[in-house]
Scaffold this motif. Structure first.
Motif, mmCIF file in Angstrom:
data_model
loop_
_atom_site.group_PDB
_atom_site.id
_atom_site.type_symbol
_atom_site.label_atom_id
_atom_site.label_comp_id
_atom_site.label_asym_id
_atom_site.label_seq_id
_atom_site.Cartn_x
_atom_site.Cartn_y
_atom_site.Cartn_z
ATOM 1 N N SER A 75 0.832 -1.209 0.000
ATOM 2 C CA SER A 75 0.000 0.000 0.000
ATOM 3 C C SER A 75 0.862 1.252 0.000
ATOM 4 O O SER A 75 0.578 2.230 -0.716
ATOM 5 C CB SER A 75 -0.926 0.006 1.217
ATOM 6 O OG SER A 75 -1.837 -1.082 1.166
ATOM 7 N N ALA A 76 1.936 1.223 0.785
ATOM 8 C CA ALA A 76 2.834 2.374 0.844
ATOM 9 C C ALA A 76 3.499 2.618 -0.507
ATOM 10 O O ALA A 76 3.657 3.765 -0.951
ATOM 11 C CB ALA A 76 3.886 2.155 1.929
ATOM 12 N N ARG A 77 3.882 1.527 -1.180
ATOM 13 C CA ARG A 77 4.524 1.656 -2.496
ATOM 14 C C ARG A 77 3.543 2.240 -3.527
ATOM 15 O O ARG A 77 3.902 3.157 -4.287
ATOM 16 C CB ARG A 77 5.015 0.280 -2.957
ATOM 17 C CG ARG A 77 5.687 0.269 -4.339
ATOM 18 C CD ARG A 77 7.013 0.999 -4.319
ATOM 19 N NE ARG A 77 7.959 0.332 -3.458
ATOM 20 C CZ ARG A 77 8.746 -0.688 -3.849
ATOM 21 N NH1 ARG A 77 8.671 -1.129 -5.098
ATOM 22 N NH2 ARG A 77 9.601 -1.215 -3.004
ATOM 23 N N VAL A 78 2.325 1.723 -3.544
ATOM 24 C CA VAL A 78 1.318 2.216 -4.493
ATOM 25 C C VAL A 78 0.953 3.661 -4.182
ATOM 26 O O VAL A 78 0.784 4.483 -5.088
ATOM 27 C CB VAL A 78 0.058 1.317 -4.454
ATOM 28 C CG1 VAL A 78 -1.050 1.916 -5.325
ATOM 29 C CG2 VAL A 78 0.390 -0.082 -4.943
ATOM 30 N N TYR A 133 -7.654 8.386 -0.894
ATOM 31 C CA TYR A 133 -6.395 7.701 -1.185
ATOM 32 C C TYR A 133 -6.456 6.218 -0.820
ATOM 33 O O TYR A 133 -5.975 5.354 -1.564
ATOM 34 C CB TYR A 133 -5.249 8.370 -0.422
ATOM 35 C CG TYR A 133 -4.699 9.598 -1.104
ATOM 36 C CD1 TYR A 133 -4.115 9.512 -2.359
ATOM 37 C CD2 TYR A 133 -4.752 10.840 -0.477
ATOM 38 C CE1 TYR A 133 -3.608 10.640 -2.988
ATOM 39 C CE2 TYR A 133 -4.241 11.973 -1.098
ATOM 40 C CZ TYR A 133 -3.675 11.866 -2.348
ATOM 41 O OH TYR A 133 -3.172 12.978 -2.973
ATOM 42 N N GLU A 134 -7.029 5.904 0.318
ATOM 43 C CA GLU A 134 -7.090 4.516 0.767
ATOM 44 C C GLU A 134 -7.888 3.652 -0.202
ATOM 45 O O GLU A 134 -7.495 2.519 -0.515
ATOM 46 C CB GLU A 134 -7.730 4.455 2.160
ATOM 47 C CG GLU A 134 -7.716 3.065 2.779
ATOM 48 C CD GLU A 134 -8.284 3.045 4.184
ATOM 49 O OE1 GLU A 134 -8.642 1.945 4.648
ATOM 50 O OE2 GLU A 134 -8.361 4.122 4.815
ATOM 51 N N GLU A 135 -8.984 4.196 -0.718
ATOM 52 C CA GLU A 135 -9.811 3.449 -1.668
ATOM 53 C C GLU A 135 -9.089 3.256 -2.996
ATOM 54 O O GLU A 135 -9.180 2.186 -3.616
ATOM 55 C CB GLU A 135 -11.144 4.174 -1.867
ATOM 56 C CG GLU A 135 -12.055 4.131 -0.648
ATOM 57 C CD GLU A 135 -13.253 5.048 -0.782
ATOM 58 O OE1 GLU A 135 -14.324 4.699 -0.262
ATOM 59 O OE2 GLU A 135 -13.108 6.132 -1.412
ATOM 60 N N LYS A 136 -8.368 4.274 -3.438
ATOM 61 C CA LYS A 136 -7.620 4.163 -4.695
ATOM 62 C C LYS A 136 -6.532 3.098 -4.594
ATOM 63 O O LYS A 136 -6.357 2.283 -5.509
ATOM 64 C CB LYS A 136 -7.005 5.512 -5.057
ATOM 65 C CG LYS A 136 -8.021 6.566 -5.468
ATOM 66 C CD LYS A 136 -7.370 7.923 -5.697
ATOM 67 C CE LYS A 136 -8.417 8.969 -6.073
ATOM 68 N NZ LYS A 136 -7.829 10.319 -6.266
ATOM 69 N N VAL A 157 -6.220 -0.550 -6.754
ATOM 70 C CA VAL A 157 -5.016 -0.912 -7.509
ATOM 71 C C VAL A 157 -4.503 -2.289 -7.090
ATOM 72 O O VAL A 157 -4.183 -3.135 -7.938
ATOM 73 C CB VAL A 157 -3.911 0.148 -7.310
ATOM 74 C CG1 VAL A 157 -2.593 -0.338 -7.917
ATOM 75 C CG2 VAL A 157 -4.319 1.464 -7.947
ATOM 76 N N LEU A 158 -4.435 -2.538 -5.794
ATOM 77 C CA LEU A 158 -3.939 -3.827 -5.297
ATOM 78 C C LEU A 158 -4.846 -4.967 -5.738
ATOM 79 O O LEU A 158 -4.377 -6.042 -6.118
ATOM 80 C CB LEU A 158 -3.824 -3.796 -3.775
ATOM 81 C CG LEU A 158 -2.766 -2.849 -3.193
ATOM 82 C CD1 LEU A 158 -2.747 -2.947 -1.672
ATOM 83 C CD2 LEU A 158 -1.384 -3.157 -3.751
ATOM 84 N N ASP A 159 -6.156 -4.746 -5.675
ATOM 85 C CA ASP A 159 -7.105 -5.781 -6.098
ATOM 86 C C ASP A 159 -6.946 -6.106 -7.576
ATOM 87 O O ASP A 159 -6.997 -7.270 -7.986
ATOM 88 C CB ASP A 159 -8.549 -5.334 -5.817
ATOM 89 C CG ASP A 159 -8.872 -5.334 -4.329
ATOM 90 O OD1 ASP A 159 -8.095 -5.923 -3.549
ATOM 91 O OD2 ASP A 159 -9.905 -4.746 -3.946
ATOM 92 N N ILE A 160 -6.755 -5.069 -8.407
ATOM 93 C CA ILE A 160 -6.603 -5.277 -9.852
ATOM 94 C C ILE A 160 -5.308 -6.028 -10.160
ATOM 95 O O ILE A 160 -5.291 -6.957 -10.978
ATOM 96 C CB ILE A 160 -6.631 -3.931 -10.599
ATOM 97 C CG1 ILE A 160 -8.045 -3.328 -10.547
ATOM 98 C CG2 ILE A 160 -6.194 -4.107 -12.056
ATOM 99 C CD1 ILE A 160 -8.136 -1.943 -11.139
ATOM 100 N N LEU A 161 -4.219 -5.632 -9.506
ATOM 101 C CA LEU A 161 -2.923 -6.268 -9.764
ATOM 102 C C LEU A 161 -2.953 -7.747 -9.403
ATOM 103 O O LEU A 161 -2.420 -8.593 -10.129
ATOM 104 C CB LEU A 161 -1.822 -5.558 -8.974
ATOM 105 C CG LEU A 161 -1.461 -4.144 -9.432
ATOM 106 C CD1 LEU A 161 -0.447 -3.524 -8.489
ATOM 107 C CD2 LEU A 161 -0.929 -4.166 -10.856
ATOM 108 N N PHE A 187 -3.939 -11.110 -12.679
ATOM 109 C CA PHE A 187 -2.861 -11.974 -13.185
ATOM 110 C C PHE A 187 -2.727 -13.257 -12.383
ATOM 111 O O PHE A 187 -2.883 -14.357 -12.901
ATOM 112 C CB PHE A 187 -1.527 -11.223 -13.170
ATOM 113 C CG PHE A 187 -0.350 -12.111 -13.442
ATOM 114 C CD1 PHE A 187 -0.100 -12.582 -14.716
ATOM 115 C CD2 PHE A 187 0.498 -12.502 -12.412
ATOM 116 C CE1 PHE A 187 0.980 -13.424 -14.967
ATOM 117 C CE2 PHE A 187 1.573 -13.337 -12.657
ATOM 118 C CZ PHE A 187 1.815 -13.808 -13.934
ATOM 119 N N GLU A 188 -2.428 -13.112 -11.099
ATOM 120 C CA GLU A 188 -2.064 -14.271 -10.281
ATOM 121 C C GLU A 188 -3.167 -15.315 -10.212
ATOM 122 O O GLU A 188 -2.917 -16.511 -10.326
ATOM 123 C CB GLU A 188 -1.710 -13.787 -8.867
ATOM 124 C CG GLU A 188 -1.075 -14.848 -7.989
ATOM 125 C CD GLU A 188 0.333 -15.227 -8.433
ATOM 126 O OE1 GLU A 188 0.748 -16.353 -8.154
ATOM 127 O OE2 GLU A 188 0.997 -14.376 -9.069
#
Length: 261
Positions: free
Chosen positions: A20-23, A58-61, A65-69, A73-74
């Motif tokens: 989360s910090a990186r994103v 910001y928290e929702e954004k 992003v994390l959910d999409i990543l 793919f994985e």
């Protein structure tokens, strides 16, 4: 056992915090880019669209992003791996699946691509995918936060509490699935029960938006695989949870094309 569960939860929380910090850093960097610089460097992408949504904080954004990543793919790659693994262990089922796809291919013209109607005919394929999702438990839990107080059976979940729905508990519940540790796709022949007894794609307003395309990709991949190839897996190969699904040997395959006489 309780210590193990607590350790897993701590691991997930710490990993998510670092990601989360990186994103968050990337989002803030994007926000400070000049408009002309953006156009010169690259075309608009999905992150720009998310950042431009003023209804999200910001928290929702970051969460989106994390959910999409992860989901984009994985999970699809792991589902494909699990299906290939289970089919290699079930030769009779593989033959039935091959017949289903050969029947679909026989009605297509030379070089004609698969379409949505073909996908809807892949009934056994759907059962195989659902059973692989149930047995594999690709996503074992999700992180949620209660936005209001919730009454659940005899429990009250206060507003603001962190909640961890455990999908594995549903998928391996003997009151829902007979012989829970047996790979049996035929348990899904009743389509009405599919979404009631599996939570592979979540549910409600937070159901996975890419769930259907993930299944579509898997089904079309299997179509070409079972018609054109045969494969073997090492005897000691098996999926393990670590904590996500991985394979002991990386799932190396002995694969060869099928020669049509």
């Amino acid at each position: 056992m309780e210590r193990i569960k607590e350790g897993v939860i701590i691991f997930f929380c710490q990993a998510r915090k670092r990601l989360s910090a990186r994103v968050m850093g990337i989002i803030k960097q994007r926000e400070h880019e000049e408009e002309e610089m953006k156009k010169a460097i690259r075309e608009e992408d999905f992150l720009d669209v998310i950042i431009s949504n003023e209804d999200l904080d910001y928290e929702e954004k970051v969460s989106i992003v994390l959910d999409i990543l992860f989901g984009g793919f994985e999970t699809s790659a792991t589902l494909l791996s699990l299906v290939v693994y289970f089919l290699a262990k079930s030769p009779n089922l593989l033959n039935e699946l091959k017949e289903e796809h050969e029947s679909i291919r026989a009605k297509k013209g030379e070089g004609e691509l698969l379409n949505w109607k073909d996908y809807q005919k892949m009934e056994l394929t759907q059962c195989v995918m659902f059973e692989a999702l149930r047995c594999g438990n690709i996503v074992k839990m999700v992180h949620r936060k209660s936005t209001r107080s919730i009454n659940f059976k005899e429990y009250v979940i206060p507003k603001g509490c962190k909640v961890f729905p455990i999908f594995t508990a549903v998928h391996l519940d003997p009151s829902l699935h007979e012989n829970t540790f047996e790979f049996n796709p035929m348990r899904w022949t009743d389509k009405a029960k599919m979404n009631k007894k599996t939570m592979a794609f979540g549910g409600g307003v937070r159901i996975c938006p890419g769930g259907e395309i993930g299944k579509l990709q898997t089904a079309f991949f299997l179509h070409h695989l079972v018609i054109s190839y045969r494969w073997k897996i090492k005897a000691d190969e098996m999926p393990i949870a670590h904590p996500y699904v991985e394979f002991k040997r990386g799932m190396l395959l002995e694969i060869e094309p099928i020669t049509i006489s």
